[in-house]
Enzyme design. Sequence first.
Site, PDB file in Angstrom:
ATOM      1  N   ASN A   9       0.865  -1.179   0.000  1.00 21.36           N
ATOM      2  CA  ASN A   9       0.000   0.000   0.000  1.00 21.36           C
ATOM      3  C   ASN A   9       0.902   1.229   0.000  1.00 21.36           C
ATOM      4  O   ASN A   9       1.468   1.585   1.035  1.00 21.36           O
ATOM      5  CB  ASN A   9      -0.893  -0.027   1.250  1.00 21.36           C
ATOM      6  CG  ASN A   9      -1.728   1.235   1.389  1.00 21.36           C
ATOM      7  OD1 ASN A   9      -1.786   2.055   0.471  1.00 21.36           O
ATOM      8  ND2 ASN A   9      -2.372   1.387   2.535  1.00 21.36           N
ATOM      9  N   HIS A  94      -9.678   1.137   4.444  1.00 16.52           N
ATOM     10  CA  HIS A  94      -8.434   1.362   5.201  1.00 16.52           C
ATOM     11  C   HIS A  94      -8.702   2.349   6.341  1.00 16.52           C
ATOM     12  O   HIS A  94      -9.488   3.280   6.195  1.00 16.52           O
ATOM     13  CB  HIS A  94      -7.351   1.909   4.264  1.00 16.52           C
ATOM     14  CG  HIS A  94      -6.006   1.925   4.905  1.00 16.52           C
ATOM     15  ND1 HIS A  94      -5.619   2.911   5.782  1.00 16.52           N
ATOM     16  CD2 HIS A  94      -4.965   1.054   4.838  1.00 16.52           C
ATOM     17  CE1 HIS A  94      -4.400   2.641   6.214  1.00 16.52           C
ATOM     18  NE2 HIS A  94      -3.976   1.523   5.647  1.00 16.52           N
ATOM     19  N   GLU A  96      -7.124   4.764   7.436  1.00 19.34           N
ATOM     20  CA  GLU A  96      -6.882   6.181   7.123  1.00 19.34           C
ATOM     21  C   GLU A  96      -8.073   6.784   6.387  1.00 19.34           C
ATOM     22  O   GLU A  96      -8.349   7.976   6.519  1.00 19.34           O
ATOM     23  CB  GLU A  96      -5.570   6.318   6.324  1.00 19.34           C
ATOM     24  CG  GLU A  96      -4.370   6.057   7.236  1.00 19.34           C
ATOM     25  CD  GLU A  96      -3.114   5.561   6.547  1.00 19.34           C
ATOM     26  OE1 GLU A  96      -3.050   5.568   5.305  1.00 19.34           O
ATOM     27  OE2 GLU A  96      -2.188   5.138   7.275  1.00 19.34           O
ATOM     28  N   SER A 221       3.032  -1.794  10.462  1.00 17.45           N
ATOM     29  CA  SER A 221       4.480  -1.786  10.735  1.00 17.45           C
ATOM     30  C   SER A 221       5.149  -3.112  10.396  1.00 17.45           C
ATOM     31  O   SER A 221       6.070  -3.553  11.086  1.00 17.45           O
ATOM     32  CB  SER A 221       4.745  -1.392  12.195  1.00 17.45           C
ATOM     33  OG  SER A 221       4.289  -0.064  12.434  1.00 17.45           O
TER      34      SER A 221
HETATM   35  P1  PGA Z   1       2.475   0.521   7.707  1.00 10.11           P
HETATM   36  O1  PGA Z   1       1.059   0.678   7.004  1.00 10.11           O
HETATM   37  O2  PGA Z   1       3.076  -0.755   7.202  1.00 10.11           O
HETATM   38  O3  PGA Z   1       3.260   1.729   7.285  1.00 10.11           O
HETATM   39  O4  PGA Z   1       2.242   0.465   9.173  1.00 10.11           O
HETATM   40  C1  PGA Z   1       0.234  -0.433   6.794  1.00 10.11           C
HETATM   41  C2  PGA Z   1      -1.049   0.007   6.148  1.00 10.11           C
HETATM   42  O5  PGA Z   1      -1.524   1.099   6.459  1.00 10.11           O
HETATM   43  O6  PGA Z   1      -1.625  -0.717   5.324  1.00 10.11           O
END
Ligand code: PGA
Length: 270
Positions: A9, A94, A96, A221
Amino acid sequence: MRPVVVAANWKMHTTPADAAELAATIAGRTRVDGPVERVICPPFVCLAAVRDALAGTGVAVGAQNVHHELTGAYTGETSVPMLVGLASWVILGHSERRRDAGETDALVGRKLRRAVEGGLRPIVCVGEQLTEREAGRADAVVGGQIRGILEAFGDGTPADLAADLTSSGTVIAYEPVWAIGTGRNATGADASAMADTIRRAMADGGLGSRAEAIPVLYGGSVTAANIGEFLAEPAIDGALVGGASLKPDEMAGIVARAGLTAEARAGERE
Ligand code: PGA
């Protein structure tokens, strides 16, 4: 037999000028023997460039979102028919987008319906906030998200629901919100327990025993250093990778590990 999936992503990173090169580099660095499904989800404006760069590599292209209607007065939005020829996967719900665009489980369920009808493979995101986990409510929250999404997805019979979601190759990504972009990942054991919760909620929500066929990814992460902890869990089928997915070295390590898992799981079946 569930597939092993590694999905990148890219969020709001890269431009049409630099996305193609990064995609081609990652494709070249992630060739592995094991049957891993690789997906790169760049920003909308980079989809065409990334599609061209990935042609013939076996790496699929995904969008990061899609609208719940097919066409209409929705300024700035993108519908499923517009993605034909550009993307074969799509990330839905997602955290976000839940945070910034107010997306609800009901809306995600409607988007899921559109994606499935349009032949896109959905990656549906669920996950709890830190306060919810600390209050011991993580399972209830994520189970509730699955229920809300399935309710909005369909008014069909449970058999239809199961057939639609399994034949479309729908994938669930468990992404605890507190682990996204923070460098603080969940444990493999917690992710595995949540994968069980997710499949149970899907079984109860109408999929019955076919919920076992739904792949569950972990996201939050993920790096080359910690992917092994998640793939060691039989309930976890891969990862949705954010920050590390922009780094070819990280992606090479993550997909290499996924390849070993995919090979081992295929071997167990024989
Ligand atoms: P990240 O994001 O690996 O930077 O924590 C994962 C995601 O939002 O799909």
